[in-house]
Enzyme design. Structure first.
Site, PDB file in Angstrom:
ATOM      1  N   GLY A  17       0.787  -1.229   0.000  1.00  0.00           N
ATOM      2  CA  GLY A  17       0.000   0.000   0.000  1.00  0.00           C
ATOM      3  C   GLY A  17       0.821   1.282   0.000  1.00  0.00           C
ATOM      4  CG  LEU A  98     -10.115  -5.390 -12.743  1.00  0.00           C
ATOM      5  CD1 LEU A  98     -10.671  -3.968 -12.821  1.00  0.00           C
ATOM      6  CD2 LEU A  98     -10.235  -5.921 -11.321  1.00  0.00           C
ATOM      7  CG  HIS A 114       2.078  -2.195 -16.064  1.00  0.00           C
ATOM      8  ND1 HIS A 114       1.776  -3.459 -15.601  1.00  0.00           N
ATOM      9  CD2 HIS A 114       3.104  -2.339 -16.945  1.00  0.00           C
ATOM     10  CE1 HIS A 114       2.587  -4.338 -16.178  1.00  0.00           C
ATOM     11  NE2 HIS A 114       3.395  -3.686 -16.995  1.00  0.00           N
TER      12      HIS A 114
HETATM   13  C1  GRF Z   1       3.540  -1.415  -7.500  1.00  0.00           C
HETATM   14  O1  GRF Z   1       4.866  -1.566  -7.830  1.00  0.00           O
HETATM   15  C2  GRF Z   1       2.675  -1.511  -8.726  1.00  0.00           C
HETATM   16  O2  GRF Z   1       3.308  -1.109  -9.888  1.00  0.00           O
HETATM   17  C3  GRF Z   1       2.351  -2.963  -8.808  1.00  0.00           C
HETATM   18  O3  GRF Z   1       2.237  -3.386  -7.470  1.00  0.00           O
HETATM   19  C4  GRF Z   1       3.038  -2.560  -6.651  1.00  0.00           C
HETATM   20  C5  GRF Z   1       2.188  -2.074  -5.510  1.00  0.00           C
HETATM   21  O4  GRF Z   1       2.926  -1.584  -4.458  1.00  0.00           O
HETATM   22  N1  GRF Z   1       1.175  -3.177  -9.623  1.00  0.00           N
HETATM   23  P1  GRF Z   1       2.175  -0.921  -3.212  1.00  0.00           P
HETATM   24  O5  GRF Z   1       1.171  -1.940  -2.672  1.00  0.00           O
HETATM   25  O6  GRF Z   1       1.532   0.350  -3.649  1.00  0.00           O
HETATM   26  O7  GRF Z   1       3.270  -0.703  -2.208  1.00  0.00           O
END
Ligand code: GRF
Length: 206
Positions: A17, A98, A114
């Site tokens: 998060g 999804l 992404h």
């Molecule tokens: C991020 O690196 C995002 O690109 C990927 O998952 C990660 C999430 O990190 N889809 P966080 O939970 O916001 O720390």
């Protein structure tokens, strides 16, 4: 909706998060004029839930393991979102693809981050894919979610260099810093009504 109404966001998470934290901080500082009406996690032990609770944000533990299939899960997710009268769905490290049920319920109103420069390196382990390919630059992409995987209209991208001695971890850490700024900027544009989608193209007014 009245022009000064705060947009109602739902943030969907699966893990730490860190992106969620940046969104919370930018809302609390007044930079993003919106309200997170719920944080939904498909993992009961996601640290993102603790972050949300520390800021008094309602959380919903919504485990996919309790549903027969993806469609049943997403149908239930849409019901949660509708009950919370959500305007924008933010996928912040939500590690699930999804189904059409969800995408069709919120056209151009689901945003994903992404960790690569789309359309390169879709799907999982995008950072390792970039390293394996030998690109000199990678980065992150914020896009609306459509029926494909990582194929929706691109809102913002940020570029980071790939160093010769990078590992998946070091490149991910560099990309994550860019993610936090880029995601917050895209959400700010959205809630300020500055984004219009024309087919594949996202038009931004300043
Ligand atoms: C991020 O690196 C995002 O690109 C990927 O998952 C990660 C999430 O990190 N889809 P966080 O939970 O916001 O720390």
């Amino acid at each position: 909706m009245p022009e000064n109404a705060r947009r109602r966001l739902a943030v969907l998470v699966s893990g730490s998060g860190a992106n969620l934290q940046v969104i919370i901080d930018r809302i609390e500082s007044g930079e993003i004029c919106a309200e997170i009406v719920c944080v939904i996690s498909n993992k009961a032990d996601a640290y993102a839930l603790i972050r949300a609770q520390k800021h008094g944000i309602p959380v919903v533990i919504h485990e996919n393991s309790k549903y027969a299939d993806r469609t049943a899960y997403d149908t239930a997710t849409v019901e949660i979102l509708r009950n919370h009268k959500v305007d924008l769905v933010v996928l912040a490290g939500f590690m699930r693809i999804l189904t059409d049920v969800m995408v069709d319920a919120y056209p151009n109103a689901i945003m994903n981050i992404h960790p690569a420069l789309l359309p390169s390196f879709t799907g999982l382990h995008a950072q390792q894919q970039a390293l394996d390919y030998g690109v000199r630059y990678s980065g992150c992409t914020v896009h609306f979610v459509d029926r494909g995987t990582d194929t929706g209209p691109i809102i913002l991208q940020s570029v980071v260099p790939v160093e010769q001695d990078d590992t998946e971890e070091t490149l991910s850490a560099r990309i994550q810093k860019a993610e936090h700024q880029t995601f917050a900027a895209a959400i700010k544009l959205y809630v300020e009504g500055k984004i219009r989608v024309d087919g594949r193209k996202v038009l931004i007014s300043q």
